[in-house]
Design a protein around this motif. Structure first.
Motif, PDB file in Angstrom:
ATOM      1  N   PHE A 110       0.834  -1.205   0.000  1.00 46.35           N
ATOM      2  CA  PHE A 110       0.000   0.000   0.000  1.00 46.35           C
ATOM      3  C   PHE A 110       0.874   1.263   0.000  1.00 46.35           C
ATOM      4  CE2 PHE A 110      -2.239   3.344   2.343  1.00 46.35           C
ATOM      5  CZ  PHE A 110      -3.382   3.456   1.575  1.00 46.35           C
ATOM      6  N   LEU A 111       1.914   1.252   0.835  1.00 45.94           N
ATOM      7  CA  LEU A 111       2.775   2.439   0.928  1.00 45.94           C
ATOM      8  C   LEU A 111       3.631   2.610  -0.332  1.00 45.94           C
ATOM      9  CD1 LEU A 111       4.102   2.806   4.593  1.00 45.94           C
ATOM     10  CD2 LEU A 111       2.509   4.269   3.342  1.00 45.94           C
ATOM     11  N   LEU A 112       4.084   1.491  -0.891  1.00 47.06           N
ATOM     12  CA  LEU A 112       4.846   1.560  -2.146  1.00 47.06           C
ATOM     13  C   LEU A 112       4.016   2.259  -3.209  1.00 47.06           C
ATOM     14  CD1 LEU A 112       6.601  -1.933  -2.467  1.00 47.06           C
ATOM     15  CD2 LEU A 112       7.702   0.292  -2.220  1.00 47.06           C
ATOM     16  N   ALA A 113       2.744   1.811  -3.309  1.00 44.80           N
ATOM     17  CA  ALA A 113       1.870   2.394  -4.310  1.00 44.80           C
ATOM     18  C   ALA A 113       1.636   3.876  -4.019  1.00 44.80           C
ATOM     19  CB  ALA A 113       0.530   1.641  -4.333  1.00 44.80           C
ATOM     20  N   ARG A 114       1.453   4.168  -2.774  1.00 47.24           N
ATOM     21  CA  ARG A 114       1.174   5.552  -2.366  1.00 47.24           C
ATOM     22  C   ARG A 114       2.374   6.460  -2.631  1.00 47.24           C
ATOM     23  NH1 ARG A 114      -2.115   8.817   0.774  1.00 47.24           N
ATOM     24  NH2 ARG A 114      -0.686  10.086   1.984  1.00 47.24           N
ATOM     25  N   HIS A 115       3.542   5.893  -2.435  1.00 42.69           N
ATOM     26  CA  HIS A 115       4.762   6.691  -2.685  1.00 42.69           C
ATOM     27  C   HIS A 115       5.222   6.575  -4.136  1.00 42.69           C
ATOM     28  CE1 HIS A 115       5.926   6.749   1.880  1.00 42.69           C
ATOM     29  NE2 HIS A 115       4.737   7.286   1.621  1.00 42.69           N
ATOM     30  N   LYS A 116       4.370   5.927  -4.945  1.00 40.41           N
ATOM     31  CA  LYS A 116       4.608   5.786  -6.376  1.00 40.41           C
ATOM     32  C   LYS A 116       5.940   5.116  -6.676  1.00 40.41           C
ATOM     33  CE  LYS A 116       1.486   9.392  -7.717  1.00 40.41           C
ATOM     34  NZ  LYS A 116       0.947   9.589  -6.344  1.00 40.41           N
ATOM     35  N   LEU A 117       6.181   4.045  -5.962  1.00 38.86           N
ATOM     36  CA  LEU A 117       7.381   3.241  -6.198  1.00 38.86           C
ATOM     37  C   LEU A 117       6.916   1.882  -6.698  1.00 38.86           C
ATOM     38  CD1 LEU A 117       9.082   4.094  -2.814  1.00 38.86           C
ATOM     39  CD2 LEU A 117       9.826   4.936  -5.042  1.00 38.86           C
ATOM     40  N   SER A 118       7.584   1.368  -7.734  1.00 32.64           N
ATOM     41  CA  SER A 118       7.142   0.079  -8.261  1.00 32.64           C
ATOM     42  C   SER A 118       8.028  -1.050  -7.741  1.00 32.64           C
ATOM     43  CB  SER A 118       7.159   0.101  -9.792  1.00 32.64           C
ATOM     44  OG  SER A 118       8.431   0.551 -10.227  1.00 32.64           O
ATOM     45  N   ASP A 119       9.252  -0.739  -7.379  1.00 32.08           N
ATOM     46  CA  ASP A 119      10.201  -1.775  -7.006  1.00 32.08           C
ATOM     47  C   ASP A 119      10.362  -1.801  -5.485  1.00 32.08           C
ATOM     48  OD1 ASP A 119      12.245  -3.481  -6.655  1.00 32.08           O
ATOM     49  OD2 ASP A 119      13.699  -2.377  -7.896  1.00 32.08           O
TER      50      ASP A 119
END
Lengths: 239, 407
Positions: free
Chosen positions: B247-256
């Motif tokens: 969820f946080l990866l997506a929120r911080h716009k990180l894919s990896d």
């Protein structure tokens, strides 16, 4: 009419331990008729107690046949033997063997309880027999509250409670004072007069003189079996 | 002989021989009572250890900000500003995250706290109402920070007991008093219960203020130092870690995932320790129970064996007077049942009473497990009955004269 009630037919009892074989009873045969008063005498180790235990169905002979009132003891089951001890034999022990801390009334009632007699009748009969042996005022005393002679009289009342054909007494006066022994013997005579067969072990000739027949044993065998014509009276010669 | 008659014979035998009956009952009481008390003591200790471990927050996950990286250049410590209050709110409100119960955004920093002539340097925790639940913090007086305090950026403070002692003195209730942190005046609205612990991260030596107040008024930052999460159950720890992580990866716009600008730390280590402790304790407890059952059982066996052996002559006499084998066995069985049940119930009562007294004296938990009571009772009763019945059965098999002569 003379009816045999006890037939001992070549009775033997051998105690087997690992090292020894002790012959307590060696091929003893005799007959006792209904209504007799027999004393069995002999020194200690003569086998008289062993014989008594076999006659009382408390023990089994190693060999020989014992017929009690027409029944071969050997063929009876454990429960049938219990019934015989309960109803046909009244046993009086040298050590009295009353239940400790139990009232005389309850002690006398015990065999009747095993016979399934209702409680009210037990109380009535026990009271009657305790009165008969002169302990009418000791019904609720426990066995440690009365003297040895009185304890033995309780044991006699207990032996009589189911009106058995035979009273077996193993040194009944062995543990009590002489004066009380006389009372016990006169009690036995009364009982005998009422038709009960009495077989009594004793090693005291004075006591044996109360019986009508004296069997003498030694080393597991009968060495004499005679009528005792001169039954002593109640007064004792050396008193 | 009727069963009713036999039972009344048993009762009269038990009441006439008070000493013997008393000793047998005592043996059974001690056998059962000690087992119950020992198991209860063990379980109370286990529960209190578990409670201590849980007080650290056993379902706790902590999100720490990571260095933000620009290409291959990793930022320094000061750049760890990647977690925000909005992240925390998003985690708490997102429908995608189902395994998290409570979200506690936190900003902590050290500062000097002053009141009158006293001052102390202590940890300031910017927190929200969720903090108490996630960290199992209990309030001693007043109340904790409210949602309104957070929204309105109120200057209110909740003090740990160590801070209260340092600033106001021991046993003083500081509610309503004021103190100064970095030049701002705060009102004390509550104090927390002592949690114990020492050294770094001693939860007793802390001052709690609203997270917004800490960020904007005290430290002038926009980020959080951590977000603490409570998973719904211990089993959901891994799930929660994954859900929140993606969820946080997506929120911080990180894919990896390797590029993540945060890290999630679970208290798995503590959980492992906790479960290891618990299993050690369970083993210890079973051992204690088994040994005390054995000791109690042997005690009961001895007293029954002795009382029945002592009565073999009596059995001989009863047989000589015409008792049947069954009658004797039934009488002794009835006596054994009466003894073990009377002793058993007294033993249960005394065992529970002892456990209760121990728990009161040591101010620990009072736990009685029905299974331990049942086990102690069943084992004792079975042993009591077997060893009351078996020698009597053997004696009843004997020729009456052998039993009469038994010494």
């Amino acid at each position: 009419m003379i009816t045999p009630i006890i037939i001992a037919d070549h009775l033997s009892k051998v105690y087997q331990t690992e090292a020894f074989e002790t012959v307590a009873l060696a091929d003893v045969s005799f007959t006792i008729n209904k209504g007799e008063f027999v004393a069995i005498m002999g020194p200690s180790g003569s086998g008289k107690s062993t014989l008594m235990h076999i006659l009382g169905a408390l023990d089994q002979p190693t060999k020989g046949k014992y017929v009690l009132d027409g029944k071969n003891i050997e063929t009876l089951s454990d429960d049938e033997l219990a019934d015989i001890r309960n109803r046909q034999i009244g046993f009086v022990f040298q050590a009295f063997n009353l239940l400790p801390r139990t009232t005389t009334l309850k002690n006398v009632m015990l065999p009747m309880a095993y016979a399934g007699i209702p409680k009210e009748k037990r109380v009535a009969l026990a009271t009657k027999y305790l009165k008969m042996v002169g302990l009418g005022d000791r019904l609720n005393h426990t066995s440690n509250q009365i003297s040895g002679g009185q304890q033995q009289r309780v044991a006699i009342a207990r032996a009589l409670s189911l009106d058995p054909a035979i009273i077996l007494a193993d040194e009944p006066t062995g543990n009590i004072a002489t004066a009380q022994a006389e009372e016990i013997m006169s009690l036995f005579k009364d009982i005998n007069d009422k038709g009960h067969t009495i077989v009594m072990i004793t090693h005291e000739p004075d006591i044996a003189q109360h019986a009508r027949r004296i069997i003498t044993m030694r080393d597991g065998q009968i060495i004499s079996d005679r009528k005792n014509s001169g039954q002593v009276k109640f007064t004792h010669s050396h008193q | 002989m009727e069963i009713r008659e036999i039972i009344s014979e048993s009762l009269s035998s038990l009441t006439l021989n008070k000493m013997r009956t008393g000793l047998a009952i005592l043996g059974i009481v001690i056998g059962i009572g000690s087992v119950i008390a020992l198991i209860s003591l063990g379980q109370a200790t286990q529960a209190s250890i578990s409670a201590r471990i849980e007080s650290l927050g056993s379902n706790l996950l902590t999100i720490n900000p990571g260095s933000s990286s620009q290409g291959s250049v990793r930022g320094g410590a000061g750049s760890r500003t990647t977690l925000t209050l909005e992240d925390a709110t998003a985690i708490a409100t997102s429908p995608e995250i189902t395994s998290v119960k409570t979200v506690s955004p936190e900003y902590s920093g050290r500062s000097q706290v002053v009141t009158g002539s006293n001052n102390t340097n202590t940890q300031i925790i910017g927190s929200t109402p969720a903090y108490t639940e996630v960290h199992k913090l209990e309030i001693a007086s007043g109340n904790f920070i409210t949602p309104n305090d957070v929204d309105s950026m109120n200057k209110v403070a909740v003090l740990g007991p160590q801070v209260v002692t340092d600033l106001f003195g021991e046993g003083i209730d500081p509610l309503g008093q004021t103190l100064r942190i970095s030049g701002h005046t705060f009102t004390v609205i509550g104090t927390t219960m002592a949690k114990g612990g020492s050294g770094f991260g001693n939860q007793d030596d802390m001052v709690y203020v609203p997270v917004t107040t800490a960020q904007k008024q005290l430290f002038g930052v926009k980020h959080l130092s951590s977000i603490a999460l409570e998973a719904k159950t211990a089993d959901l720890m891994i799930t929660a870690q994954n859900e929140v992580g993606y969820f946080l990866l997506a929120r911080h716009k990180l894919s990896d995932p390797t590029q993540a600008d945060f890290s999630i730390f679970s208290q798995q280590d503590i959980l492992n320790t906790a479960s290891a402790t618990t299993s050690t304790f369970t083993t210890l407890l079973s051992g204690v129970a088994a040994i005390s059952l054995l000791v109690g059982g042997i005690g009961i066996m001895n007293i029954m064996l002795v009382t029945v052996t002592e009565r073999i002559r009596e059995i001989g006499l009863r047989k000589a007077l015409g008792a049947k084998k069954k009658t004797i066995i039934t009488q002794f069985l009835a006596e054994a049942i009466i003894l073990t049940f009377v002793g058993g119930f007294i033993g249960i009562f005394l065992g529970i009473l002892t456990s209760y007294l121990i728990s009161v004296m040591t101010s620990s938990l009072f736990i009685i497990s029905p299974i331990s009571v049942l086990l102690a009772f069943a084992v004792s009763v079975v042993i009591g009955i077997i060893f009351g019945w078996y020698p009597a059965q053997k004696a009843a098999e004997l020729q009456p004269i052998e039993a009469l002569r038994y010494e």
